[in-house]
Design a protein around this motif. Structure first.
Motif, PDB file in Angstrom:
ATOM      1  N   THR A 125     -19.786   4.205   7.777  1.00  0.00           N
ATOM      2  CA  THR A 125     -18.947   3.927   8.948  1.00  0.00           C
ATOM      3  C   THR A 125     -18.523   2.459   8.954  1.00  0.00           C
ATOM      4  OG1 THR A 125     -20.285   5.548  10.118  1.00  0.00           O
ATOM      5  CG2 THR A 125     -18.805   4.231  11.456  1.00  0.00           C
ATOM      6  N   SER A 126     -19.396   1.606   8.414  1.00  0.00           N
ATOM      7  CA  SER A 126     -19.110   0.177   8.491  1.00  0.00           C
ATOM      8  C   SER A 126     -18.088  -0.264   7.444  1.00  0.00           C
ATOM      9  CB  SER A 126     -20.399  -0.624   8.286  1.00  0.00           C
ATOM     10  OG  SER A 126     -20.748  -0.544   6.921  1.00  0.00           O
ATOM     11  N   VAL A 127     -17.821   0.585   6.453  1.00  0.00           N
ATOM     12  CA  VAL A 127     -16.940   0.143   5.368  1.00  0.00           C
ATOM     13  C   VAL A 127     -15.497   0.055   5.858  1.00  0.00           C
ATOM     14  CG1 VAL A 127     -16.232   2.348   4.393  1.00  0.00           C
ATOM     15  CG2 VAL A 127     -16.585   0.389   2.903  1.00  0.00           C
ATOM     16  N   ASP A 128     -14.780  -0.832   5.251  1.00  0.00           N
ATOM     17  CA  ASP A 128     -13.373  -0.973   5.581  1.00  0.00           C
ATOM     18  C   ASP A 128     -12.630   0.255   5.054  1.00  0.00           C
ATOM     19  OD1 ASP A 128     -10.857  -1.801   6.081  1.00  0.00           O
ATOM     20  OD2 ASP A 128     -11.224  -3.874   5.443  1.00  0.00           O
ATOM     21  N   ARG A 129     -11.988   1.013   5.928  1.00  0.00           N
ATOM     22  CA  ARG A 129     -11.270   2.220   5.518  1.00  0.00           C
ATOM     23  C   ARG A 129     -10.259   1.916   4.420  1.00  0.00           C
ATOM     24  NH1 ARG A 129     -12.114   6.916   8.632  1.00  0.00           N
ATOM     25  NH2 ARG A 129     -10.869   8.319   7.384  1.00  0.00           N
ATOM     26  N   ARG A 130      -9.799   0.658   4.428  1.00  0.00           N
ATOM     27  CA  ARG A 130      -8.744   0.307   3.468  1.00  0.00           C
ATOM     28  C   ARG A 130      -9.259   0.382   2.025  1.00  0.00           C
ATOM     29  NH1 ARG A 130      -6.613  -4.975   6.464  1.00  0.00           N
ATOM     30  NH2 ARG A 130      -8.871  -5.099   6.584  1.00  0.00           N
ATOM     31  N   ALA A 131     -10.552   0.129   1.842  1.00  0.00           N
ATOM     32  CA  ALA A 131     -11.104   0.229   0.490  1.00  0.00           C
ATOM     33  C   ALA A 131     -10.856   1.632  -0.052  1.00  0.00           C
ATOM     34  CB  ALA A 131     -12.595  -0.078   0.514  1.00  0.00           C
ATOM     35  N   TRP A 132     -11.109   2.591   0.806  1.00  0.00           N
ATOM     36  CA  TRP A 132     -10.914   3.998   0.460  1.00  0.00           C
ATOM     37  C   TRP A 132      -9.430   4.286   0.215  1.00  0.00           C
ATOM     38  CZ3 TRP A 132     -13.066   8.453  -0.782  1.00  0.00           C
ATOM     39  CH2 TRP A 132     -12.432   9.648  -0.452  1.00  0.00           C
ATOM     40  N   GLU A 133      -8.604   3.855   1.170  1.00  0.00           N
ATOM     41  CA  GLU A 133      -7.170   4.166   1.073  1.00  0.00           C
ATOM     42  C   GLU A 133      -6.549   3.478  -0.130  1.00  0.00           C
ATOM     43  OE1 GLU A 133      -6.079   3.120   4.988  1.00  0.00           O
ATOM     44  OE2 GLU A 133      -6.801   5.026   5.803  1.00  0.00           O
ATOM     45  N   THR A 134      -6.916   2.210  -0.331  1.00  0.00           N
ATOM     46  CA  THR A 134      -6.344   1.472  -1.466  1.00  0.00           C
ATOM     47  C   THR A 134      -6.649   2.178  -2.778  1.00  0.00           C
ATOM     48  OG1 THR A 134      -6.871  -0.519  -0.223  1.00  0.00           O
ATOM     49  CG2 THR A 134      -6.131  -0.817  -2.492  1.00  0.00           C
ATOM     50  N   SER A 135      -7.905   2.520  -2.972  1.00  0.00           N
ATOM     51  CA  SER A 135      -8.260   3.140  -4.240  1.00  0.00           C
ATOM     52  C   SER A 135      -7.556   4.489  -4.400  1.00  0.00           C
ATOM     53  CB  SER A 135      -9.773   3.283  -4.380  1.00  0.00           C
ATOM     54  OG  SER A 135     -10.290   3.972  -3.274  1.00  0.00           O
ATOM     55  N   ARG A 136      -7.373   5.191  -3.275  1.00  0.00           N
ATOM     56  CA  ARG A 136      -6.667   6.477  -3.355  1.00  0.00           C
ATOM     57  C   ARG A 136      -5.205   6.262  -3.742  1.00  0.00           C
ATOM     58  NH1 ARG A 136      -7.868  11.002  -4.452  1.00  0.00           N
ATOM     59  NH2 ARG A 136      -7.111  12.339  -2.791  1.00  0.00           N
ATOM     60  N   THR A 137      -4.533   5.271  -3.101  1.00  0.00           N
ATOM     61  CA  THR A 137      -3.120   5.046  -3.390  1.00  0.00           C
ATOM     62  C   THR A 137      -2.942   4.488  -4.800  1.00  0.00           C
ATOM     63  OG1 THR A 137      -3.364   2.962  -2.240  1.00  0.00           O
ATOM     64  CG2 THR A 137      -2.225   4.710  -1.051  1.00  0.00           C
ATOM     65  N   TRP A 142     -10.577  11.503  -6.246  1.00  0.00           N
ATOM     66  CA  TRP A 142     -11.458  11.585  -5.082  1.00  0.00           C
ATOM     67  C   TRP A 142     -12.841  11.020  -5.432  1.00  0.00           C
ATOM     68  CZ3 TRP A 142     -15.476  13.478  -2.237  1.00  0.00           C
ATOM     69  CH2 TRP A 142     -15.230  13.678  -0.882  1.00  0.00           C
ATOM     70  N   ILE A 143     -13.350  11.505  -6.548  1.00  0.00           N
ATOM     71  CA  ILE A 143     -14.681  11.084  -6.967  1.00  0.00           C
ATOM     72  C   ILE A 143     -14.721   9.577  -7.222  1.00  0.00           C
ATOM     73  CG2 ILE A 143     -16.392  11.240  -8.841  1.00  0.00           C
ATOM     74  CD1 ILE A 143     -16.513  13.678  -7.198  1.00  0.00           C
ATOM     75  N   MET A 144     -13.698   9.086  -7.917  1.00  0.00           N
ATOM     76  CA  MET A 144     -13.651   7.648  -8.213  1.00  0.00           C
ATOM     77  C   MET A 144     -13.601   6.829  -6.936  1.00  0.00           C
ATOM     78  SD  MET A 144     -14.150   7.025 -11.269  1.00  0.00           S
ATOM     79  CE  MET A 144     -13.789   5.268 -11.251  1.00  0.00           C
ATOM     80  N   ALA A 145     -12.836   7.337  -5.966  1.00  0.00           N
ATOM     81  CA  ALA A 145     -12.711   6.613  -4.701  1.00  0.00           C
ATOM     82  C   ALA A 145     -14.072   6.540  -3.995  1.00  0.00           C
ATOM     83  CB  ALA A 145     -11.674   7.287  -3.813  1.00  0.00           C
ATOM     84  N   VAL A 146     -14.788   7.657  -4.025  1.00  0.00           N
ATOM     85  CA  VAL A 146     -16.126   7.667  -3.429  1.00  0.00           C
ATOM     86  C   VAL A 146     -17.013   6.651  -4.145  1.00  0.00           C
ATOM     87  CG1 VAL A 146     -18.224   9.038  -3.112  1.00  0.00           C
ATOM     88  CG2 VAL A 146     -16.014  10.058  -2.652  1.00  0.00           C
ATOM     89  N   TRP A 147     -16.894   6.635  -5.459  1.00  0.00           N
ATOM     90  CA  TRP A 147     -17.699   5.722  -6.264  1.00  0.00           C
ATOM     91  C   TRP A 147     -17.407   4.266  -5.884  1.00  0.00           C
ATOM     92  CZ3 TRP A 147     -22.005   5.439  -8.374  1.00  0.00           C
ATOM     93  CH2 TRP A 147     -22.319   4.472  -9.339  1.00  0.00           C
ATOM     94  N   THR A 148     -16.108   3.972  -5.690  1.00  0.00           N
ATOM     95  CA  THR A 148     -15.705   2.622  -5.283  1.00  0.00           C
ATOM     96  C   THR A 148     -16.370   2.238  -3.968  1.00  0.00           C
ATOM     97  OG1 THR A 148     -13.564   3.130  -6.246  1.00  0.00           O
ATOM     98  CG2 THR A 148     -13.701   1.112  -4.943  1.00  0.00           C
ATOM     99  N   VAL A 149     -16.290   3.162  -3.011  1.00  0.00           N
ATOM    100  CA  VAL A 149     -16.887   2.893  -1.692  1.00  0.00           C
ATOM    101  C   VAL A 149     -18.393   2.672  -1.834  1.00  0.00           C
ATOM    102  CG1 VAL A 149     -17.352   3.879   0.575  1.00  0.00           C
ATOM    103  CG2 VAL A 149     -15.096   4.106  -0.447  1.00  0.00           C
TER     104      VAL A 149
END
Lengths: 235, 274
Positions: A125-137, A142-149
């Motif tokens: 919850t504390s993570v910046d949502r943008r980290a997720w969105e950036t990696s997705r864009t 999906w898996i890689m994005a989770v890994w990034t987070v």
């Protein structure tokens, strides 16, 4: 006390360094059972924590609060629950798991899962949502994005794992009830300390207490040095 | 006005202080700390008879129920005022070492060998406890040992020794628990165990086990109450401890022990003789 503190401490250290088979068997049972419980629950708990943090769904509020509640249930109550499940006439009586390591692992899984779910949920919850969105864009799967987070959050996630592990490694209520404290089979560090103290033999209890103390020191210093490196990023 | 107030304050202060002083010695004289075994506690004997002693004498007895080994240790360390245990060899050492004084045999019950109702080790027609134990070790069935230095555990080890068996065979399970818990575990695992009759009768309705062997000299189980040596620990409640010991061997105490029944069975036989 007729025996001086120093004499007791000497005996305790003697037990540890002379590789006393009883003491090391107890330590081995403790770690193998708790590691098994931790490994089995690790991935599902983290996934659930992630889902609770990121996915909006109906009843999320309810699940979150349930997990929080489960975290604070005394371990003896979980022990009682598992005991009733596994007892001869219980619903899982045919497994014959009562007073075995399998039963202990089941109980410890139920104790450490809520801790890991709640703490990883807080981390996600504390993570910046943008980290997720950036990696997705940027075209990450999906898996890689989770890994990034997760990489971003390695510190709080590690804390969740350590907290869960230390809770099950040190709990006495559930291990005593479900494991039954059988020598060389289900006798772990906390139940052995309880038994030796009730027998009035303190040397072994002190030796085992020292093991827990040293472990706590190592874990905390390791986490502390990791935390020291985790500085706020400027880019 | 003010004067009266301050006088009142002083008066109240004095009363509080006085009552605190009064309470201190009274407290230390009133409580008797008794270390005893889980068998006397689990069977309900103490709950039945101690209130009668308390109302007769004005003392309050605090019971610390543990194994015989720990009870004697508490006595050695001066943590309790009096001990009541059932392991003659350990008690003799306790008195010889100068920690205990005035040991008195107050009652006895007996040990029983419990096991599954179908008696897989076929010990029912054994002549002696030793023979029954030997059969259990040969048959490979589970045998649960208390493993906690209690009187029952000490007795069990004596029987193995007399039977010339080293208790490390495959089914030997050392659980480190009190009597009641060990019975429940024996029931779950359907194994054999050695128990005092009192705890077994108290738990009977919960157990799918039967007495597969009992009787004989080996399984007699005498209880003693032993005072703590005042020379070692002068500031314990020796007066209270003595009063309790005297009451237990009195006509009243002895007949209460004889009349204590669980599920219609007499559990303890009063044995004090002058």
């Amino acid at each position: 006390m007729n025996e001086g503190w120093l004499a007791l401490l000497q005996q305790a250290l003697g037990l540890l360094f002379s590789l006393d088979p009883d003491v090391w068997s107890i330590i081995y049972v403790s770690f193998s059972v708790s590691f098994a419980a931790l490994l089995i629950t690790l991935v599902p708990s983290m996934v659930l924590g992630f889902v609770l943090a990121f996915a909006p769904f109906r009843g999320k509020w309810l699940v979150t609060n349930l997990v929080q509640t489960l975290q604070s249930i005394p371990t003896v109550v979980i022990g009682l629950l598992v005991y009733l499940l596994l007892t001869r006439n219980g619903p899982l009586g045919d497994l014959k798991w009562l007073f075995t390591q399998e039963g202990m692992i089941l109980g410890q899984m139920m104790i450490c899962a809520p801790v890991m779910v709640a703490m990883s949920q807080a981390a996600f919850t504390s993570v910046d949502r943008r980290a997720w969105e950036t990696s997705r864009t940027l075209g990450a799967s999906w898996i890689m994005a989770v890994w990034t987070v997760c990489r971003e959050l390695r510190m709080p996630l590690l804390l969740a794992i350590v907290a869960a592990f230390s809770r099950i490694l040190t709990e006495v209520g559930c291990s005593m009830m479900v494991g039954g404290n059988i020598l060389n089979v289900t006798r772990n560090i906390p139940t052995a300390i309880a038994l030796e103290t009730s027998k009035g033999d303190f040397a072994q209890a002190i030796a085992l207490g020292l093991v827990l103390l040293i472990l706590a020191l190592i874990l905390n210093f390791a986490l502390g040095s990791l935390r020291g490196k985790a500085t706020p990023r400027s880019h | 006005m003010l004067n009266v107030k301050s006088q009142m304050k002083t008066f109240v202060g004095l009363v509080v202080a006085a009552s605190m002083f009064a309470a201190l010695p009274a407290q230390s004289a009133e409580v008797i700390k008794l270390a005893t075994t889980t068998s006397t506690e689990n069977s309900g004997l103490l709950k039945e008879i101690l209130p009668k002693f308390e109302s007769a004498s004005g003392y309050k007895v605090e019971v610390i129920a543990t194994g015989t080994g720990k009870a004697l240790k508490l006595g050695e360390q001066g943590d309790v005022d009096v001990v009541m245990t059932h392991a003659p060899s350990a008690e003799a050492k306790f008195v010889e070492a100068g920690f205990g004084v005035e040991p008195r045999g107050i009652m006895e019950n007996d040990f029983v060998v419990l096991g599954p109702k179908n008696d897989p080790a076929k010990i029912r027609d054994s002549k002696t406890a030793e023979e029954a134990f030997a059969k259990i070790s040969e048959s490979g069935v589970t045998f649960l040992s208390r493993g906690d230095n209690s009187g029952t555990h000490i007795k069990e080890l004596e029987v193995w020794k007399a039977a010339n068996v080293t208790p490390d065979f495959k089914g030997y399970t050392s659980v480190g628990q009190g009597m009641g818990k060990t019975l429940l575990m024996a029931n779950e695992l359907q194994g054999y165990t050695l128990s005092d009759r009192g705890t077994f009768v108290a738990y009977k309705t919960k157990l799918d086990l039967s007495v597969d062997f009992d009787g004989g000299k080996t399984l007699a189980n005498p209880y003693q109450i032993i005072l703590i040596n005042p020379a070692k620990y002068p500031d314990l409640n020796h007066k209270g401890a003595k009063a309790l010991s005297d009451w237990l061997i009195s006509k009243e105490g002895q007949s209460l022990i004889n009349n204590f029944k669980v599920e219609g069975e007499q559990l303890f036989k009063a044995t004090y003789s002058e």
